[in-house]
Scaffold this motif. Structure first.
Motif, PDB file in Angstrom:
ATOM      1  N   ASN A 261       0.791  -1.229   0.000  1.00 13.37           N
ATOM      2  CA  ASN A 261       0.000   0.000   0.000  1.00 13.37           C
ATOM      3  C   ASN A 261       0.822   1.277   0.000  1.00 13.37           C
ATOM      4  O   ASN A 261       0.267   2.347  -0.213  1.00 13.37           O
ATOM      5  CB  ASN A 261      -0.922   0.026   1.232  1.00 13.37           C
ATOM      6  N   ILE A 262       2.114   1.212   0.257  1.00 15.31           N
ATOM      7  CA  ILE A 262       2.891   2.439   0.435  1.00 15.31           C
ATOM      8  C   ILE A 262       3.202   3.123  -0.897  1.00 15.31           C
ATOM      9  O   ILE A 262       3.304   4.339  -0.973  1.00 15.31           O
ATOM     10  CB  ILE A 262       4.194   2.160   1.212  1.00 15.31           C
ATOM     11  N   PHE A 263       3.324   2.339  -1.982  1.00 14.03           N
ATOM     12  CA  PHE A 263       3.672   2.913  -3.289  1.00 14.03           C
ATOM     13  C   PHE A 263       2.421   3.208  -4.097  1.00 14.03           C
ATOM     14  O   PHE A 263       1.424   2.503  -3.972  1.00 14.03           O
ATOM     15  CB  PHE A 263       4.574   1.950  -4.067  1.00 14.03           C
ATOM     16  N   PRO A 264       2.477   4.211  -4.978  1.00 11.28           N
ATOM     17  CA  PRO A 264       3.556   5.196  -5.162  1.00 11.28           C
ATOM     18  C   PRO A 264       3.401   6.357  -4.194  1.00 11.28           C
ATOM     19  O   PRO A 264       2.323   6.580  -3.646  1.00 11.28           O
ATOM     20  CB  PRO A 264       3.331   5.669  -6.601  1.00 11.28           C
ATOM     21  N   TYR A 265       4.467   7.110  -3.986  1.00 10.79           N
ATOM     22  CA  TYR A 265       4.396   8.300  -3.148  1.00 10.79           C
ATOM     23  C   TYR A 265       5.426   9.323  -3.623  1.00 10.79           C
ATOM     24  O   TYR A 265       6.319   9.010  -4.409  1.00 10.79           O
ATOM     25  CB  TYR A 265       4.630   7.954  -1.677  1.00 10.79           C
ATOM     26  N   LEU A 266       5.262  10.546  -3.144  1.00  9.04           N
ATOM     27  CA  LEU A 266       6.205  11.619  -3.448  1.00  9.04           C
ATOM     28  C   LEU A 266       7.079  11.857  -2.237  1.00  9.04           C
ATOM     29  O   LEU A 266       6.577  12.073  -1.133  1.00  9.04           O
ATOM     30  CB  LEU A 266       5.455  12.911  -3.810  1.00  9.04           C
ATOM     31  N   LEU A 267       8.388  11.799  -2.440  1.00 12.47           N
ATOM     32  CA  LEU A 267       9.344  12.065  -1.366  1.00 12.47           C
ATOM     33  C   LEU A 267       9.944  13.456  -1.592  1.00 12.47           C
ATOM     34  O   LEU A 267      10.598  13.705  -2.599  1.00 12.47           O
ATOM     35  CB  LEU A 267      10.453  11.013  -1.347  1.00 12.47           C
ATOM     36  N   VAL A 268       9.669  14.354  -0.648  1.00 14.11           N
ATOM     37  CA  VAL A 268      10.174  15.721  -0.738  1.00 14.11           C
ATOM     38  C   VAL A 268      11.356  15.850   0.214  1.00 14.11           C
ATOM     39  O   VAL A 268      11.195  15.801   1.433  1.00 14.11           O
ATOM     40  CB  VAL A 268       9.073  16.740  -0.372  1.00 14.11           C
ATOM     41  N   ASN A 269      12.528  15.994  -0.357  1.00 15.08           N
ATOM     42  CA  ASN A 269      13.760  16.042   0.429  1.00 15.08           C
ATOM     43  C   ASN A 269      14.208  17.493   0.581  1.00 15.08           C
ATOM     44  O   ASN A 269      14.639  18.130  -0.373  1.00 15.08           O
ATOM     45  CB  ASN A 269      14.851  15.222  -0.262  1.00 15.08           C
ATOM     46  N   ILE A 270      14.078  18.042   1.805  1.00 11.40           N
ATOM     47  CA  ILE A 270      14.399  19.440   2.052  1.00 11.40           C
ATOM     48  C   ILE A 270      15.808  19.540   2.631  1.00 11.40           C
ATOM     49  O   ILE A 270      16.032  19.336   3.817  1.00 11.40           O
ATOM     50  CB  ILE A 270      13.385  20.084   3.016  1.00 11.40           C
ATOM     51  N   GLY A 393      -0.469  12.521  -9.976  1.00 10.78           N
ATOM     52  CA  GLY A 393      -1.558  11.669  -9.502  1.00 10.78           C
ATOM     53  C   GLY A 393      -1.261  10.980  -8.188  1.00 10.78           C
ATOM     54  O   GLY A 393      -1.761   9.884  -7.928  1.00 10.78           O
ATOM     55  N   LEU A 394      -0.442  11.619  -7.326  1.00 10.29           N
ATOM     56  CA  LEU A 394      -0.058  11.015  -6.056  1.00 10.29           C
ATOM     57  C   LEU A 394      -0.870  11.623  -4.915  1.00 10.29           C
ATOM     58  O   LEU A 394      -1.098  12.827  -4.881  1.00 10.29           O
ATOM     59  CB  LEU A 394       1.441  11.229  -5.794  1.00 10.29           C
ATOM     60  N   LYS A 395      -1.290  10.788  -3.984  1.00  8.03           N
ATOM     61  CA  LYS A 395      -2.108  11.250  -2.866  1.00  8.03           C
ATOM     62  C   LYS A 395      -1.353  11.258  -1.542  1.00  8.03           C
ATOM     63  O   LYS A 395      -1.890  11.673  -0.523  1.00  8.03           O
ATOM     64  CB  LYS A 395      -3.345  10.354  -2.718  1.00  8.03           C
ATOM     65  N   ARG A 396      -0.126  10.764  -1.548  1.00 11.73           N
ATOM     66  CA  ARG A 396       0.640  10.719  -0.308  1.00 11.73           C
ATOM     67  C   ARG A 396       1.994  11.376  -0.522  1.00 11.73           C
ATOM     68  O   ARG A 396       2.681  11.092  -1.497  1.00 11.73           O
ATOM     69  CB  ARG A 396       0.832   9.276   0.156  1.00 11.73           C
ATOM     70  N   ILE A 397       2.362  12.253   0.394  1.00  6.25           N
ATOM     71  CA  ILE A 397       3.636  12.958   0.301  1.00  6.25           C
ATOM     72  C   ILE A 397       4.405  12.758   1.606  1.00  6.25           C
ATOM     73  O   ILE A 397       3.870  13.002   2.692  1.00  6.25           O
ATOM     74  CB  ILE A 397       3.440  14.461   0.051  1.00  6.25           C
ATOM     75  N   PHE A 398       5.649  12.317   1.491  1.00  4.91           N
ATOM     76  CA  PHE A 398       6.534  12.203   2.648  1.00  4.91           C
ATOM     77  C   PHE A 398       7.547  13.342   2.604  1.00  4.91           C
ATOM     78  O   PHE A 398       8.154  13.601   1.567  1.00  4.91           O
ATOM     79  CB  PHE A 398       7.288  10.869   2.638  1.00  4.91           C
ATOM     80  N   PHE A 399       7.713  14.010   3.732  1.00  9.78           N
ATOM     81  CA  PHE A 399       8.692  15.092   3.837  1.00  9.78           C
ATOM     82  C   PHE A 399       9.838  14.650   4.734  1.00  9.78           C
ATOM     83  O   PHE A 399       9.608  14.068   5.798  1.00  9.78           O
ATOM     84  CB  PHE A 399       8.042  16.356   4.425  1.00  9.78           C
TER      85      PHE A 399
END
Length: 527
Positions: A261-270, A393-399
């Motif tokens: 369930n974790i994929f796909p997602y957007l990883l925002v690396n600050i 089309g991604l609904k989950r974002i990890f920061f």
């Protein structure tokens, strides 16, 4: 905004040569047909930025905007350079070199890694990023270099947001207007370059000869229809009231932690800059886009404006500040009711640093400047992340990243930004160990080197899920037996090392004797 759209439509439909492009120092008339004008995107750069989708005469919708606009540039320019007017700031920026303060990709990872990642060595990685490792003070920098850096930082950012919005709406024509462009060559050049870069030459930035007078022209035209019917806004979509999302925003359910369930997602690396990566599976990812306005920009500007020597000091300072002392709100412009016609409440930030009217830093509290910096760039990162997630089309974002640092106010502002832009539809998630992902990934790579006995998956999963994050390695409980036997064990290890040392010495002596014998035989054979 009604007047701005009306003025733009009149010019584009009735005045030949009203629109032009500006790329690589060349100004060329834009091919705009009045019969094929709509729809288009109008980016109006005032103290803040409004982005309008224009679908016809008297028909438009404000689709979004950003608080980082001309007011932000000029407010910071007054504080950093002492400029008294925006035109003075523009003239100063023409004589400066932004690379004195800006960090480029080559400065971070060198030429070889740049080529591997498909990044140009000259790509802007972090505006004001070089300041964070410099011992220089504000007075050590040339005003013209500071002005040039400010101009490139924010014009590129405005262009990037415009590109993302146009892509989401399926538009290829983007017009830029507003009194903060001023027909300034570097401003138009930066915007054109950024639009061309992000769109891979599929989209063009178009400017208007009378960009600072669109509102005045539209207001003049409105006298012909005092009823106001000539300037009605198309209600193409009923604006739904904003509801609190019932879904968890800052957490993930146990069902979502499994690989299925974790994929796909957007990883925002600050980091010093910002990278946004679409992760679709184990070992399957792609860097989609990035932003040069990241942690390096925040800390670089914080050092210049407040004298902070570390990011932690800046964060602590921002906790005690009030950004509204320097930020301009919608209420400051339109009154206590805000701008209800287009759904903007009075409390919405219209222009970061837009209230700055003095060029003396001493006139402002350091904590207020710190709060405004944090507010400005965290909201900006959240907005860009939402647009990128929407496009993908991604609904989950990890920061994650060193500049998140588990700081509550940073996470709260990013969460608020995502909730606002997505109306609660996009989930914002933070990682307890965000500063150590690179280390974990490097450790995990040992599996690919044939050391499978480490059972890395199980070990890391146990470490990550078995204890709360404290920023330190967890200490194991010491048993009484261990305590009593500690000295005995130490003495035994010392004795073992002594024996090993003696054995090694004997082996070295044996090899030296063999070497001497071989040399003697070789000399005899030669004779």
């Amino acid at each position: 905004m009604d007047s701005v759209v009306s003025g733009a439509n009149f010019l584009l439909q009735n005045v030949p040569g009203a629109a032009f492009t500006h790329m690589n120092g060349q100004r060329n008339p834009a091919d705009v047909s009045p019969n094929n004008l709509f729809p288009y995107l109008l980016v109006n750069i005032g103290s803040g930025v409004s982005i309008l989708k224009v679908t016809g005469n008297r028909k438009f919708e404000r689709v979004t905007g950003t608080h980082i606009g001309g007011g932000t540039m000029f407010g910071l320019a007054k504080l950093l350079t002492g400029c008294k007017s925006y035109d003075e700031f523009l003239q100063l920026s023409q004589k400066g070199d932004n690379f004195v303060l800006d960090l480029i990709v080559k400065d971070i990872c060198g030429e070889l890694v740049c080529q591997k990642q498909g990044l140009s060595t000259s790509t802007l990685a972090s505006s004001f990023g070089k300041v964070i490792t410099s011992k220089k003070r504000l007075t050590d920098y040339k005003p013209e270099d500071l002005a040039s850096t400010l101009l490139s930082a924010f014009t590129y950012n405005i262009a990037q947001i415009a590109f993302l919005v146009a892509s989401l709406l399926g538009l290829r024509r983007v017009f830029f207007g507003g009194s903060y462009i001023r027909g300034h060559k570097s401003t138009m050049e930066n915007i054109s370059f950024a639009i061309d870069f992000w769109s891979q030459s599929q989209m063009q930035a178009v400017f208007l000869r009378h960009e600072g007078y669109l509102g005045a022209l539209g207001a003049l035209m409105s006298y012909g229809d005092l009823s106001g019917e000539n300037l009605t806004v198309e209600e193409s979509k009923e604006k739904e009231p904003h509801h609190e999302s019932a879904a968890p925003v800052d957490g993930t359910s146990s069902d979502e932690e499994n690989d299925g369930n974790i994929f796909p997602y957007l990883l925002v690396n600050i980091g010093s800059g910002v990278s946004m990566i679409e992760v679709i599976g184990k070992g399957k990812f792609e860097r989609i886009i990035g932003s040069h306005l990241g942690g390096g920009t925040i800390l670089g500007l914080a050092r210049l404006l407040t004298g902070c020597s570390s990011y932690e000091e800046f964060l602590e300072l921002s906790q005690r500040g009030n950004n509204l002392s320097v930020d301009l709100t919608v209420g400051d412009i339109y009154g206590d009711e805000g701008y209800p016609k287009i759904g903007l409440p009075a409390s919405t930030t219209a222009a970061s640093f837009g209230k700055v009217n003095s060029s003396k830093l001493s006139d402002y509290k350091m904590e207020d400047l710190a709060a405004a910096l944090l507010n400005s760039f965290t909201y900006n990162i959240g907005q860009i992340a939402y647009f990128v997630a929407n496009l993908s089309g991604l609904k989950r974002i990890f920061f994650r990243g060193a500049y998140v640092c588990g700081h509550e106010k940073t996470m709260d502002k990013i969460s608020r930004s995502l909730k606002y832009w997505s109306k609660g539809e996009v989930q914002t998630t933070f990682l307890c160990h965000e500063g150590f992902l690179g280390t974990l990934g490097a450790f995990w790579s040992y599996e690919n080197m044939g050391i499978d006995s480490l059972a890395a998956h199980e070990v890391i999963r146990e470490v990550l899920l078995g204890a709360p994050y404290t920023g330190q390695f967890p200490s194991l409980p010491v048993t009484e037996q261990q305590e009593n036997g500690e000295n005995n064990t130490l003495e035994g290890e010392i004795e073992c090392l002594r024996n090993n040392n003696a054995a090694l010495k004997a082996e070295v002596e044996r090899l030296q004797r063999e070497n001497a014998e071989l040399r003697a035989k070789l000399q005899g054979a030669t004779l």
